[in-house]
Design a protein around this motif. Structure first.
Motif, PDB file in Angstrom:
ATOM      1  N   ALA A 173       4.270  -0.246   4.131  1.00  0.00           N
ATOM      2  CA  ALA A 173       2.918  -0.243   3.558  1.00  0.00           C
ATOM      3  C   ALA A 173       2.931  -0.521   2.056  1.00  0.00           C
ATOM      4  CB  ALA A 173       2.245   1.099   3.838  1.00  0.00           C
ATOM      5  N   LYS A 174       4.123  -0.401   1.434  1.00  0.00           N
ATOM      6  CA  LYS A 174       4.223  -0.674  -0.001  1.00  0.00           C
ATOM      7  C   LYS A 174       4.127  -2.161  -0.308  1.00  0.00           C
ATOM      8  CE  LYS A 174       7.565   3.133  -0.108  1.00  0.00           C
ATOM      9  NZ  LYS A 174       8.996   3.472  -0.286  1.00  0.00           N
ATOM     10  N   PRO A 201       2.767  -6.278   0.192  1.00  0.00           N
ATOM     11  CA  PRO A 201       1.478  -6.959   0.407  1.00  0.00           C
ATOM     12  C   PRO A 201       1.274  -7.312   1.868  1.00  0.00           C
ATOM     13  CG  PRO A 201       2.673  -7.903  -1.456  1.00  0.00           C
ATOM     14  CD  PRO A 201       3.623  -6.978  -0.769  1.00  0.00           C
ATOM     15  N   ASP A 202      -0.009  -7.441   2.259  1.00  0.00           N
ATOM     16  CA  ASP A 202      -0.339  -7.757   3.651  1.00  0.00           C
ATOM     17  C   ASP A 202       0.248  -9.095   4.071  1.00  0.00           C
ATOM     18  OD1 ASP A 202      -1.703  -5.400   3.638  1.00  0.00           O
ATOM     19  OD2 ASP A 202      -3.698  -6.296   3.422  1.00  0.00           O
ATOM     20  N   ALA A 203       0.177 -10.101   3.183  1.00  0.00           N
ATOM     21  CA  ALA A 203       0.690 -11.428   3.530  1.00  0.00           C
ATOM     22  C   ALA A 203       2.193 -11.371   3.784  1.00  0.00           C
ATOM     23  CB  ALA A 203       0.382 -12.418   2.407  1.00  0.00           C
ATOM     24  N   TRP A 204       2.924 -10.593   2.985  1.00  0.00           N
ATOM     25  CA  TRP A 204       4.377 -10.452   3.178  1.00  0.00           C
ATOM     26  C   TRP A 204       4.676  -9.792   4.518  1.00  0.00           C
ATOM     27  CZ3 TRP A 204       8.014  -6.703   3.966  1.00  0.00           C
ATOM     28  CH2 TRP A 204       9.347  -7.022   3.681  1.00  0.00           C
ATOM     29  N   ILE A 205       3.909  -8.747   4.856  1.00  0.00           N
ATOM     30  CA  ILE A 205       4.112  -8.056   6.142  1.00  0.00           C
ATOM     31  C   ILE A 205       3.856  -9.008   7.295  1.00  0.00           C
ATOM     32  CG2 ILE A 205       3.253  -6.200   7.626  1.00  0.00           C
ATOM     33  CD1 ILE A 205       2.649  -4.603   5.089  1.00  0.00           C
ATOM     34  N   GLN A 206       2.838  -9.862   7.154  1.00  0.00           N
ATOM     35  CA  GLN A 206       2.529 -10.826   8.203  1.00  0.00           C
ATOM     36  C   GLN A 206       3.684 -11.814   8.380  1.00  0.00           C
ATOM     37  OE1 GLN A 206      -0.327 -10.982  10.330  1.00  0.00           O
ATOM     38  NE2 GLN A 206       1.134 -12.347  11.332  1.00  0.00           N
ATOM     39  N   LYS A 207       4.278 -12.276   7.264  1.00  0.00           N
ATOM     40  CA  LYS A 207       5.418 -13.199   7.338  1.00  0.00           C
ATOM     41  C   LYS A 207       6.618 -12.512   7.988  1.00  0.00           C
ATOM     42  CE  LYS A 207       4.241 -15.980   3.262  1.00  0.00           C
ATOM     43  NZ  LYS A 207       4.680 -16.375   1.894  1.00  0.00           N
ATOM     44  N   LEU A 208       6.857 -11.232   7.646  1.00  0.00           N
ATOM     45  CA  LEU A 208       7.964 -10.490   8.249  1.00  0.00           C
ATOM     46  C   LEU A 208       7.741 -10.335   9.744  1.00  0.00           C
ATOM     47  CD1 LEU A 208      10.576  -8.823   7.865  1.00  0.00           C
ATOM     48  CD2 LEU A 208       9.126  -6.822   7.455  1.00  0.00           C
ATOM     49  N   HIS A 209       6.505 -10.054  10.132  1.00  0.00           N
ATOM     50  CA  HIS A 209       6.160  -9.902  11.547  1.00  0.00           C
ATOM     51  C   HIS A 209       6.434 -11.198  12.304  1.00  0.00           C
ATOM     52  CE1 HIS A 209       4.122  -8.345  15.064  1.00  0.00           C
ATOM     53  NE2 HIS A 209       3.317  -9.407  15.076  1.00  0.00           N
ATOM     54  N   THR A 210       6.013 -12.316  11.734  1.00  0.00           N
ATOM     55  CA  THR A 210       6.210 -13.617  12.378  1.00  0.00           C
ATOM     56  C   THR A 210       7.700 -13.945  12.491  1.00  0.00           C
ATOM     57  OG1 THR A 210       4.112 -14.388  11.473  1.00  0.00           O
ATOM     58  CG2 THR A 210       5.661 -16.070  12.235  1.00  0.00           C
ATOM     59  N   VAL A 243       7.005  -1.878  14.091  1.00  0.00           N
ATOM     60  CA  VAL A 243       6.347  -1.335  12.902  1.00  0.00           C
ATOM     61  C   VAL A 243       5.365  -2.337  12.310  1.00  0.00           C
ATOM     62  CG1 VAL A 243       6.724  -0.414  10.593  1.00  0.00           C
ATOM     63  CG2 VAL A 243       8.304   0.164  12.435  1.00  0.00           C
ATOM     64  N   THR A 244       5.808  -3.602  12.200  1.00  0.00           N
ATOM     65  CA  THR A 244       4.908  -4.609  11.613  1.00  0.00           C
ATOM     66  C   THR A 244       3.694  -4.845  12.502  1.00  0.00           C
ATOM     67  OG1 THR A 244       6.257  -6.363  12.623  1.00  0.00           O
ATOM     68  CG2 THR A 244       6.739  -5.765  10.331  1.00  0.00           C
ATOM     69  N   ASP A 245       3.888  -4.786  13.813  1.00  0.00           N
ATOM     70  CA  ASP A 245       2.766  -4.992  14.726  1.00  0.00           C
ATOM     71  C   ASP A 245       1.712  -3.904  14.537  1.00  0.00           C
ATOM     72  OD1 ASP A 245       1.617  -6.430  17.068  1.00  0.00           O
ATOM     73  OD2 ASP A 245       1.855  -4.455  17.999  1.00  0.00           O
ATOM     74  N   LEU A 246       2.193  -2.682  14.330  1.00  0.00           N
ATOM     75  CA  LEU A 246       1.274  -1.570  14.108  1.00  0.00           C
ATOM     76  C   LEU A 246       0.459  -1.798  12.837  1.00  0.00           C
ATOM     77  CD1 LEU A 246       0.262   1.270  14.831  1.00  0.00           C
ATOM     78  CD2 LEU A 246       2.203   2.182  13.526  1.00  0.00           C
ATOM     79  N   LEU A 247       1.160  -2.245  11.774  1.00  0.00           N
ATOM     80  CA  LEU A 247       0.459  -2.474  10.508  1.00  0.00           C
ATOM     81  C   LEU A 247      -0.487  -3.655  10.605  1.00  0.00           C
ATOM     82  CD1 LEU A 247       3.374  -1.882   7.973  1.00  0.00           C
ATOM     83  CD2 LEU A 247       1.423  -0.400   8.410  1.00  0.00           C
ATOM     84  N   VAL A 248      -0.062  -4.721  11.279  1.00  0.00           N
ATOM     85  CA  VAL A 248      -0.926  -5.902  11.410  1.00  0.00           C
ATOM     86  C   VAL A 248      -2.168  -5.556  12.211  1.00  0.00           C
ATOM     87  CG1 VAL A 248      -1.101  -8.195  12.457  1.00  0.00           C
ATOM     88  CG2 VAL A 248       0.923  -7.588  11.120  1.00  0.00           C
ATOM     89  N   VAL A 294      -6.161  -5.592  11.190  1.00  0.00           N
ATOM     90  CA  VAL A 294      -7.194  -6.323  11.940  1.00  0.00           C
ATOM     91  C   VAL A 294      -8.249  -5.378  12.478  1.00  0.00           C
ATOM     92  CG1 VAL A 294      -7.622  -7.756  13.972  1.00  0.00           C
ATOM     93  CG2 VAL A 294      -5.615  -8.191  12.538  1.00  0.00           C
ATOM     94  N   GLU A 295      -7.799  -4.219  12.974  1.00  0.00           N
ATOM     95  CA  GLU A 295      -8.726  -3.289  13.617  1.00  0.00           C
ATOM     96  C   GLU A 295      -9.544  -2.494  12.613  1.00  0.00           C
ATOM     97  OE1 GLU A 295      -6.241  -0.922  16.025  1.00  0.00           O
ATOM     98  OE2 GLU A 295      -5.887  -2.474  17.552  1.00  0.00           O
ATOM     99  N   GLN A 296      -9.043  -2.362  11.424  1.00  0.00           N
ATOM    100  CA  GLN A 296      -9.759  -1.540  10.438  1.00  0.00           C
ATOM    101  C   GLN A 296     -11.157  -2.071  10.141  1.00  0.00           C
ATOM    102  OE1 GLN A 296      -7.661  -1.018   6.748  1.00  0.00           O
ATOM    103  NE2 GLN A 296      -8.834   0.797   6.201  1.00  0.00           N
ATOM    104  N   PRO A 297     -11.365  -3.370   9.892  1.00  0.00           N
ATOM    105  CA  PRO A 297     -12.738  -3.853   9.669  1.00  0.00           C
ATOM    106  C   PRO A 297     -13.633  -3.644  10.891  1.00  0.00           C
ATOM    107  CG  PRO A 297     -11.135  -5.439   8.876  1.00  0.00           C
ATOM    108  CD  PRO A 297     -10.387  -4.410   9.649  1.00  0.00           C
TER     109      PRO A 297
END
Length: 674
Positions: A580-581, A583-592, A635-640, A644-647
């Protein structure tokens, strides 16, 4: 009367004169006979053949043999006078002797040379001189040196046999060095990688430390045997260069302080203020001598202290311009050495009684140290008292160097690469899969792109298609070895220099990886085109230093103590709070990247993690090492999904609030109007 007396007087005078002349003549004849007898005695006592050779019409004419006691190889008749050349020399060699005689007459100088003749079925050697005695005559003196020549031939054969034996020994030691260093490279390399693994617990880390120390000890024994072999073969040479003496002494103190503390000994390093910081000397040999003396002092001291003193001395007259004399003393309060053992202390494979009881070492350390010190222009002395301790002292001749900052190998552990560097391509060419894997495990997590080949032929093909920045090239491989592969790459680089802008990279650096330890073999590697070399077993510091030296790679290091403090690093577990520390874009790249099982992309992303998050770097690196992409995805899937679900969740809450508001308004309306 006077007329008669005058002729008689004249006759008498003439008679007296004749008698005097006769006496003189007899005296001269006697002297001549005496001289001839002396000369004949001299000649007869001589074993040399003495000839007078005359030229007739610029050709060899006659030969006169003086009455020496000549070797019967020339002639059986020592009284022969005016022999022809054909009678004395073989007609096929007459022209050779004519050239020699002409040369002596032309130069009017004595010529010296050796020659041989075949007589009575054997070869007879002579050492000869030709001296001019007139315009057409020379004195030829020849001495039979057959016995000397035979001794020289036997000596040459013995020398060749010794050289062959020495060469065979060197080849055997080189082969044994290769065979022993090859597995040691894997043992030390993987033990270091496992030691740095944060998932390794304290007990296993202790076992790995034992493995590493044992491997280092075995390596030192191998090096000692090789060094003594090179000393015996006369192949040890000085490799003098600029060095930081202060840094060398500090590193030795750091290295030995823990060993001293473990035995509760005091370790003192005393350096005189007059000792220069920068000198020109052989750093490797000086370090080895100091380390050997200090290690011995610590080993044989149970109570008290070990002290190293360094000071300047009065330089001796040597070939070195402006020499400086450095004096080193190692004093201990150990058990001491008996006086009868000191004489044998520096002999190879000899140990004192104390050393034998310790059951450590080979007895080579002091012998090698003395040879090294003598090579550096000094010698080692020892003063010891049994029960009180010993003082080993040596001096070396050095020159002063300019005060410049010298590159040092970093002792810190590399965490990652400095951001915004090029993506470096590294090619590892080695027929040993374990060695390739060791380098890959070391370098790939840092973000390097790596390819591998198991022989030189494959290495050339990958080099041509992939254009690596640097090649780690093993030199001993089947199909095509590293020497041939290196020469071929350099040849193609040179032949394609004009087209380089179109399809070839800039000069590819080639680092030789070798398990051979002899200097001449390393020189052959450099001559083949290698830019540098690393000896197996290598340390990770050496690998990183070569990358910095040849490519300019920069690293971010762990803070001192972080790697060794396992409790400070969460090993093997990744939590959403850790990621969570970022950025969102970095987490998305790690997930992919994790979903694609793309470890290279993940390792490149690790280089973007700020240095204040070492735990996150270590955990992700460990998971990538072990191909646990599922843990990263979880872990990344949970954050992604949360992102998405938060909005949607907020929108649903807004809709609920809106519905509740409508309901409240309706109730209010009904109550107010009805």
């Amino acid at each position: 009367m006077d007329l008669v007396d005058c002729p008689e007087c004249q006759l008498r005078k003439l008679t007296q004169q004749l008698q005097k002349e006769t006496s003189k003549r007899k005296l001269l004849e006697q002297k001549l006979r005496t001289s001839e007898a002396q000369m004949r005695a001299v000649f007869e006592a001589m074993t040399d053949v003495v000839l007078i050779i005359n030229l007739h019409s610029n050709q060899l004419g006659s030969i006169k043999i003086l009455p020496t006691k000549p070797n019967q190889t020339h002639t059986d008749d020592t009284d022969v006078i005016s022999q022809t050349v054909e009678q004395f020399f073989h007609e096929q060699t007459a022209q050779l002797w004519l050239e020699k005689v002409r040369q002596a007459l032309d130069l009017q100088q004595t010529l010296y040379f050796d020659y041989n003749l075949f007589r009575q079925g054997r070869q007879v050697w002579f050492s000869a001189s030709i001296s001019p005695i007139s315009d057409q005559s020379v004195l030829w003196v020849a001495r039979d040196i057959s016995d000397r020549k035979q001794a020289e031939i036997e000596l040459q054969h013995a020398k060749e046999a010794a050289e062959a034996a020495n060469k065979a020994k060197s080849q055997f030691l080189a082969a044994m060095s290769h065979e022993l260093r090859t597995p040691l490279n894997s043992i030390l390399g993987f033990s270091q990688i496992m030691y740095d693994d944060t998932s390794c617990n304290g007990e296993n880390r202790e076992y790995l430390d034992i493995i590493n120390r044992s491997g280092q000890h075995l390596l030192q024994l191998i090096n000692d045997v090789l060094e003594m072999s090179k000393i015996e073969a006369g192949k040890i040479k000085l490799n003098e260069k600029k060095l930081d003496l202060y840094s060398l002494l500090d590193s030795l103190e750091d290295m030995l302080r823990l060993k001293a503390a473990a035995k509760k000994l005091t370790l003192n390093f005393e350096r005189s203020p007059s000792v220069p910081q920068y000198i020109i000397a052989d750093e490797s040999k000086l370090r080895q001598v100091l380390l050997n003396l200090l290690s011995n002092a610590l080993k044989f001291t149970q109570v008290g202290s070990v002290t190293l003193r360094v000071r300047m001395g009065q330089a001796r007259q040597t070939k070195i311009p402006n020499p400086q004399l450095l004096i080193f003393e190692v004093e201990d309060t150990g058990c001491g050495i008996a006086s009868e053992e000191i004489n044998y202390l520096f002999e190879a494979f000899v140990q004192t009684e104390t050393g034998k009881r310790a059951q450590e070492g080979t007895g080579l350390g002091l012998a090698i140290s003395r040879k090294f010190v003598q090579l550096m222009g000094g010698d080692i002395t020892v003063n010891s008292v049994v029960g009180k301790g010993s003082i080993f002292a040596f001096d070396i001749q050095v020159n002063l160097a300019e005060m410049t900052q010298l590159p040092q190998l970093s002792s810190q552990r590399v965490k990652c690469l400095v951001p915004d560097q090029p993506i470096y391509r590294l090619l590892i060419v080695d027929d040993n899969q374990d060695h390739r894997q060791c380098l890959i495990k070391l370098l790939k997590p840092l973000g390097f792109e790596i390819q591998q080949a198991e022989n030189g032929q494959q290495g050339i093909a990958i080099w041509e298609s992939w254009c690596p920045h640097i090649i780690f090239m093993d030199m001993q491989m089947p199909i095509m070895d590293g020497y041939e592969a290196t020469r071929e790459i350099k040849r193609r680089e040179q032949s394609s220099w004009g087209d380089r802008e179109n399809h070839l990279p800039s000069h590819t650096k080639i680092i030789a990886l070798t398990a051979y330890a002899f200097e001449e073999q390393r020189q052959v590697m450099i001559a083949a085109g290698c830019d540098d070399f690393i000896s197996k077993p290598f340390s990770e510091e050496e690998i990183f230093a070569q990358l910095t030296k040849h490519l300019g790679v920069r690293y971010i290091y762990f803070e001192p103590g972080i790697v060794n403090q396992n409790k400070d690093v969460k090993s093997g577990s990744l939590t959403p709070e850790d990621l969570a520390k970022m950025p969102d874009a970095w987490i998305q790249k790690l997930h992919t990247a994790a979903k694609e099982c793309n470890d290279e992309s993940i390792l490149q992303l690790l280089a973007q993690i700020p240095t204040q998050f070492p735990n996150l770097i270590q955990v992700l690196r460990q998971l990538t090492y072990n191909f646990r992409f599922d843990e990263i995805i979880k872990v990344t899937d949970l954050l992604v999904r949360q992102k998405v679900e938060q909005p949607l969740h907020l929108l649903q809450k807004l809709q609920d609030v809106e519905r509740h508001k409508v309901k409240v308004e309706r109730l209010f309306y009904e109550q107010y109007y009805y």
